[in-house]
Design an enzyme around this catalytic site. Structure first.
Site, PDB file in Angstrom:
ATOM      1  N   ASP A   1       6.618  10.822  -1.507  1.00  0.00           N
ATOM      2  CA  ASP A   1       5.669  10.013  -2.265  1.00  0.00           C
ATOM      3  C   ASP A   1       4.653   9.456  -1.272  1.00  0.00           C
ATOM      4  O   ASP A   1       4.890   9.426  -0.062  1.00  0.00           O
ATOM      5  CB  ASP A   1       6.397   8.906  -3.040  1.00  0.00           C
ATOM      6  CG  ASP A   1       5.532   8.333  -4.167  1.00  0.00           C
ATOM      7  OD1 ASP A   1       4.355   8.735  -4.297  1.00  0.00           O
ATOM      8  OD2 ASP A   1       6.040   7.474  -4.919  1.00  0.00           O
TER       9      ASP A   1
ATOM     10  N   ASP B   1      -2.250   8.005  -5.736  1.00  0.00           N
ATOM     11  CA  ASP B   1      -2.731   7.574  -7.046  1.00  0.00           C
ATOM     12  C   ASP B   1      -2.626   6.061  -7.170  1.00  0.00           C
ATOM     13  O   ASP B   1      -1.940   5.410  -6.380  1.00  0.00           O
ATOM     14  CB  ASP B   1      -1.889   8.236  -8.149  1.00  0.00           C
ATOM     15  CG  ASP B   1      -0.420   7.907  -8.013  1.00  0.00           C
ATOM     16  OD1 ASP B   1       0.187   8.286  -6.982  1.00  0.00           O
ATOM     17  OD2 ASP B   1       0.143   7.253  -8.901  1.00  0.00           O
TER      18      ASP B   1
ATOM     19  N   CYS C   1      35.640   4.390 -15.035  1.00  0.00           N
ATOM     20  CA  CYS C   1      35.052   5.576 -14.406  1.00  0.00           C
ATOM     21  C   CYS C   1      36.118   6.200 -13.509  1.00  0.00           C
ATOM     22  O   CYS C   1      36.979   5.501 -12.985  1.00  0.00           O
ATOM     23  CB  CYS C   1      33.840   5.132 -13.584  1.00  0.00           C
ATOM     24  SG  CYS C   1      33.151   6.416 -12.521  1.00  0.00           S
TER      25      CYS C   1
ATOM     26  N   CYS D   1      35.188   8.467 -10.913  1.00  0.00           N
ATOM     27  CA  CYS D   1      34.514   9.101  -9.778  1.00  0.00           C
ATOM     28  C   CYS D   1      35.369   8.888  -8.519  1.00  0.00           C
ATOM     29  O   CYS D   1      36.304   8.090  -8.525  1.00  0.00           O
ATOM     30  CB  CYS D   1      33.098   8.541  -9.613  1.00  0.00           C
ATOM     31  SG  CYS D   1      33.022   6.943  -8.787  1.00  0.00           S
TER      32      CYS D   1
ATOM     33  N   CYS E   1      35.784   5.150  -7.751  1.00  0.00           N
ATOM     34  CA  CYS E   1      36.574   4.365  -8.704  1.00  0.00           C
ATOM     35  C   CYS E   1      38.027   4.816  -8.773  1.00  0.00           C
ATOM     36  O   CYS E   1      38.893   4.050  -9.187  1.00  0.00           O
ATOM     37  CB  CYS E   1      35.928   4.414 -10.084  1.00  0.00           C
ATOM     38  SG  CYS E   1      34.299   3.652 -10.094  1.00  0.00           S
TER      39      CYS E   1
HETATM   40  N1  GUN Z   1       6.666   5.370  -7.860  1.00  0.00           N
HETATM   41  C1  GUN Z   1       6.865   4.636  -8.995  1.00  0.00           C
HETATM   42  N2  GUN Z   1       5.759   4.660  -9.771  1.00  0.00           N
HETATM   43  C2  GUN Z   1       4.855   5.435  -9.133  1.00  0.00           C
HETATM   44  C3  GUN Z   1       3.517   5.842  -9.453  1.00  0.00           C
HETATM   45  O1  GUN Z   1       2.946   5.492 -10.488  1.00  0.00           O
HETATM   46  N3  GUN Z   1       2.882   6.666  -8.548  1.00  0.00           N
HETATM   47  C4  GUN Z   1       3.496   7.064  -7.373  1.00  0.00           C
HETATM   48  N4  GUN Z   1       2.841   7.868  -6.552  1.00  0.00           N
HETATM   49  N5  GUN Z   1       4.755   6.687  -7.067  1.00  0.00           N
HETATM   50  C5  GUN Z   1       5.412   5.877  -7.941  1.00  0.00           C
HETATM   51 ZN    ZN Z   2      32.884   5.366 -10.467  1.00  0.00          ZN
END
Ligand code: GUN
Ligand code: ZN
Length: 494
Positions: free
Chosen positions: A89, A124, A274, A276, A279
């Site tokens: 990201d 963005d 759970c 897993c 757990c």
């Molecule tokens: N992570 C959570 N929301 C967003 C978003 O709107 N854009 C980006 N790039 N990362 C995010």
């Molecule tokens: Zn669990």
């Protein structure tokens, strides 16, 4: 093959295969967030939970000189010790949280490319819900400009085009259209974290639909920031394929224990619901005292729920899964009801035959199959003397069979009435959906109303035909029976 190949479908959901430069991943899937500064679960370890792809924040790496240099030198895969695909990201979320960040779109996009990210994201602007329209529009313009710039910079790696537009559905639609025109390998729906945090799942449904309607169908769609398993069935049903999760770690920090239908304060647990690996090997007390164990449990249930969703796509029972899960919270039930408002649309994507139709409450009366059935009533040709009978609900099969064969002799056509579909010709008893639906004998009024509306529709479509409508006691007093009297001879069963 193209980058994305769809293997199975149910509703607008699908199982697909996405090609990246570090191999294929199967969607829908969840990408655990890896933060090289503070993760308790290492990248390599993520595989045992079922992770096929991770997501990291390029900006967090970029802003620390040591990390930045290491990433440039070794690449992101070696830096994190993970040879499978990694999405990065851009730092947009930091931009949203802290308003200002010290990097340009061009810089962070080029950096992602340089460190070998498999799926890159432009910088963005995540516009929050319910802002002024002007603000949403201005942000959107800048977001689109940055996406265009990112596209011109990135040709070899996969690049995600992000849909923003706050809670303005027309802006979401427009934005989706613009990003589709620019053309990306992956599309992402952003700016929804505040909606998830405030449990505004019905608004989320609107935003996903407005975006999906304007995105190419044969490309994967990522729902940014949705990591809580309780939202997976609904989001996948509406066509989301990729999810990222910091939720497993964030909730653990807040001492929260995730389940497929919600969140529990770990303090309040006396038992572990759970099995897993965590757990089943640790006590409640140990899990309460250890945030890492809690994060690990949270991640197990997150992947478990995604497998459940995938299995329901293969067997085409995703609607039923949504109905079961959405009954866990009123806010989720709102979202389910909101989804039924888009049934006509979902119907266009939905495979025609599927898993037996289980009637599980009023929302089932508004399923895409019911709408489809209603819109096809004009396909039944009827003439002469026609019986429409609610006799279907009677249980004894032998009695029913005799009765029907007698009626078939007297009438030219015999229709039985099955809620919520309404009239169907006796011969269609085996076909989907009517013949392959299981309806509780104590079915609710909503289902009966839809069924009788469809009876009326059949009558109105065939005004010249002589109809007899016969109903049993369980339908007595329904107001639509008086309407039916206008077109048919109505008889009450003894
Ligand atoms: N992570 C959570 N929301 C967003 C978003 O709107 N854009 C980006 N790039 N990362 C995010
Ligand atoms: Zn669990």
């Amino acid at each position: 093959m193209t980058e994305f190949e769809i293997r199975h479908k149910d509703l607008m959901g699908r199982i697909g295969k996405l090609r990246t430069s570090h191999g294929y991943i199967e969607t829908p899937t969840i990408m655990p967030v890896i933060n090289p500064n503070l993760n308790s679960i290492g990248a390599e370890e993520m595989k045992k939970y079922g992770a096929e792809i991770l997501i990291a924040n390029a900006y967090i790496i970029y802003r620390k000189e040591g990390l930045r240099e290491a990433a440039i030198k070794k690449g992101i895969h070696a830096l994190l010790g993970f040879e499978l695909p990694i999405m990065t990201d851009s730092g947009s979320y930091q931009l949203y949280e802290y308003k200002d960040i010290e990097v340009s779109n061009r810089e962070i996009v080029e950096f992602q490319q340089r460190i070998g990210s498999d799926i890159c994201v432009p910088l963005d602007i995540p516009t929050p819900p319910n802002v002024k329209r002007e603000r949403a529009k201005d942000d959107l313009e800048e977001t689109l400009r940055r996406m265009q710039e990112a596209r011109s910079l990135i040709q070899t790696n996969l690049l995600a085009g992000v849909v923003q537009g706050s809670t303005f559905l027309d802006l979401r639609g427009e934005c989706a259209q613009h990003v589709s025109e620019i053309g990306f390998e992956v599309y992402a729906i952003g700016g929804v974290v505040p909606l998830l945090e405030s449990y505004s799942f019905d608004k989320l449904v609107d935003i996903i639909v407005a975006s999906k309607l304007n995105l190419p169908l044969n490309a994967p769609v990522h729902l940014f920031g949705a990591g809580h398993p309780m939202i997976f069935p609904l989001a996948v049903a509406l066509g989301c394929d990729l999810f990222d999760s910091a939720a497993y770690a964030l909730y653990a920090k807040g001492k929260r224990y995730l389940t497929s239908d919600g969140t529990r304060k770990v303090e309040e647990l006396s038992y572990l619901p759970c099995s897993c690996p965590v757990c089943s090997s640790y006590s409640v007390k140990e899990i309460k005292e250890n945030e890492d164990l809690l994060a690990s449990h949270n991640l197990w249930v997150t992947f478990e729920e995604m497998r459940t969703v995938k299995q329901s796509i293969v067997e085409r029972s995703l609607w039923e899964l949504c109905e079961r899960r959405c009954r866990a919270y009123p806010a989720l039930l709102n979202a389910l009801i909101q989804m039924t408002k888009y049934s006509a649309l979902i119907e266009r994507y939905d495979p025609v035959t599927k898993h037996p139709f289980f009637y599980l409450g009023e929302s089932s009366a508004h399923r895409p199959e019911v709408l489809r059935y209603s819109s096809r009533l004009n396909r039944f040709t009827v003439s002469g003397k026609v019986l429409i009978s609610t006799f279907f609900l009677k249980k004894e099969p032998a009695l029913r069979k005799n009765r029907i064969s007698e009626e078939v002799e007297v009438f030219d056509h015999v229709f039985l009435v099955k809620p919520p579909f309404g009239p169907y010709p006796v011969g269609l008893e085996e076909s989907y959906p009517v013949g392959q639906s299981e309806i509780p004998t104590a079915v609710d009024n909503e289902a009966k109303t839809i069924a009788l509306q469809n009876v009326l529709k059949l009558l109105e479509l065939n005004r010249k035909v002589k109809f007899v409508f016969r109903y049993d006691r369980s339908w007595e007093g329904h107001p639509l029976i008086d309407e039916i009297r206008r077109y048919a001879e109505v008889r009450k069963e003894e």
